[in-house]
Write a protein that holds these residues in place. Structure first.
Motif, PDB file in Angstrom:
ATOM      1  N   ALA A 119       0.836  -1.198   0.000  1.00 36.23           N
ATOM      2  CA  ALA A 119       0.000   0.000   0.000  1.00 36.23           C
ATOM      3  C   ALA A 119       0.872   1.250   0.000  1.00 36.23           C
ATOM      4  O   ALA A 119       2.054   1.218   0.347  1.00 36.23           O
ATOM      5  CB  ALA A 119      -0.911   0.002   1.226  1.00 36.23           C
ATOM      6  N   HIS A 148      -5.637   0.197   3.882  1.00 31.99           N
ATOM      7  CA  HIS A 148      -5.218  -0.664   2.788  1.00 31.99           C
ATOM      8  C   HIS A 148      -6.433  -1.029   1.937  1.00 31.99           C
ATOM      9  O   HIS A 148      -7.447  -1.503   2.472  1.00 31.99           O
ATOM     10  CB  HIS A 148      -4.596  -1.958   3.318  1.00 31.99           C
ATOM     11  CG  HIS A 148      -3.162  -1.829   3.733  1.00 31.99           C
ATOM     12  ND1 HIS A 148      -2.738  -0.911   4.671  1.00 31.99           N
ATOM     13  CD2 HIS A 148      -2.043  -2.502   3.335  1.00 31.99           C
ATOM     14  CE1 HIS A 148      -1.429  -1.036   4.839  1.00 31.99           C
ATOM     15  NE2 HIS A 148      -0.986  -1.998   4.040  1.00 31.99           N
ATOM     16  N   ASN A 170      -1.514   0.497   9.837  1.00 27.94           N
ATOM     17  CA  ASN A 170      -0.673   1.098   8.812  1.00 27.94           C
ATOM     18  C   ASN A 170       0.108   2.286   9.369  1.00 27.94           C
ATOM     19  O   ASN A 170      -0.413   3.108  10.107  1.00 27.94           O
ATOM     20  CB  ASN A 170      -1.534   1.570   7.639  1.00 27.94           C
ATOM     21  CG  ASN A 170      -0.693   2.080   6.492  1.00 27.94           C
ATOM     22  OD1 ASN A 170       0.303   1.461   6.127  1.00 27.94           O
ATOM     23  ND2 ASN A 170      -1.073   3.204   5.917  1.00 27.94           N
TER      24      ASN A 170
END
Length: 370
Positions: A119, A148, A170
């Motif tokens: 990503a 993502h 993330n």
């Protein structure tokens, strides 16, 4: 061997080694601005809690023996991790942080002519490590919620794909995909493609499900974890991965011997045996994260819910916000034109960030969504 013979001046041409083209063009890992002159460092996702007395004692004791090599692969730490996770020790590999372990994984499973899907924006070291391994980085944009986009990542998998990296939570957005999302994703990834689940911030999410259990059904899964964040050992450099025996064995064959220092192993082992202290530190981060998130949202900023020890502020004027934070005596990490990541620390640091936001976007006019 290729030599660079470009002229170094009027007298004689310079002759020097030339790196591989993909290395010469690597992006540089970013540095936070103003570190030397701030009171609070909120730019590197470090813990603000120093090591416990037991960890400090273990470090000191190990330091007395550094005239000797450590164990080959952090054997004591590996055994302790395997015991708690309920997996054979052969499925665990310890190393000098999760980043070197990712590099070893990419070195073992990728190379020239292969692709690595991940990503973007995500951890900025990924494209660097992929290029060093000789592979191509395939960046898939995050979805509208800064998460993502797993469907788009699946669509990006081709015959050249060897590895897919999922950073969960993330970094730098802090966003999460839940356990059910990950299971559906793994069910659809071709079994010859390795899925690396980077869980550097896992402890801050209070997950109900452990991804390690998925190894029983998905032999192409690697789970990466670290002692740098929740365990507060960023300066020691210790991390680990869990994988199937075959995958772990392959990565171990690509790992340098003595890759984990005895000091780092001793620190990590001591911290591993103090889960209550780690939980207390995580709870304190969660409370302050909620305060900072609420304050930013109250000012009109579209801040996503974070599962890490940091908060993401989407902002086109990221560099301006970084500079204003430094003027408020707190360092943050800016991603030009995208946003600012703020490590959660003490209340004074949170208030300094809020003051910086107020300076750029006075509350009377309302802060913009970006």
């Amino acid at each position: 061997m290729t030599l660079d013979t470009r002229s170094a001046g009027p007298e004689a041409p310079a002759v020097r080694p030339v790196p591989r083209p993909e290395i010469a063009s690597l992006p540089r890992y970013s540095r936070a601005a103003g570190l030397a002159g701030v009171t609070w460092v909120a730019s590197s996702n470090e813990s603000t809690v120093p090591p416990s007395p037991a960890v400090q004692s273990a470090i000191a004791a190990a330091g007395a023996g550094v005239n000797r090599y450590p164990s080959l692969f952090g054997d004591r730490l590996t055994a302790a991790i395997a015991g708690r996770l309920g997996v054979p020790a052969e499925q665990v590999l310890a190393g000098a942080g999760s980043l070197p372990l990712l590099a070893q994984t990419l070195g073992a499973y990728t190379g020239a002519g292969t692709d690595v899907v991940h990503a973007w924006r995500s951890y900025e070291a990924y494209p660097i490590l992929v290029a060093v391994a000789g592979a191509q980085s395939v960046r898939v944009p995050l979805d509208d919620g800064a998460r993502h986009d797993l469907d788009a990542m699946l669509a990006a998998v081709t015959e050249q794909t060897r590895v897919v990296i999922v950073c969960n939570p993330n970094n730098p957005t802090g966003t999460l995909r839940n356990h059910e999302d990950l299971v559906r994703f793994l069910e659809r990834v071709p079994p010859h493609v390795l899925v690396v689940l980077d869980e550097a911030y896992r402890e801050f999410t209070e997950p109900a499900d452990d991804a390690v259990a998925l190894l029983a059904d998905f032999a192409n899964l690697v789970v990466l974890r670290t002692f740098s964040k929740a365990y507060g050992l960023a300066g020691a450099r210790a991390g680990y991965l869990i994988a199937s025996p075959e995958v772990a064995g392959t990565i171990r064959s690509a790992a340098p011997p003595f890759g984990l220092s005895m000091v780092a192993e001793a620190a990590a082992l001591a911290a591993w045996h103090e889960p209550e202290l780690m939980a207390e530190a995580v709870a304190a981060v969660a409370r302050e994260r909620a305060y900072l998130t609420a304050g930013l949202r109250h000012r009109g900023l579209s801040v996503p819910a974070s599962g890490g020890n940091f908060v993401w502020i989407p902002a086109d004027r990221a560099l301006e916000l970084e500079r204003e934070c430094v003027r408020q005596s707190v360092s943050v990490r800016a991603f030009d034109g995208e946003g600012v990541r703020v490590t959660v620390g003490c209340r004074e640091a949170s208030d300094a960030v809020l003051a910086a936001v107020d300076t750029l976007w006075p509350r009377s006019t309302g802060a913009p969504a970006g």
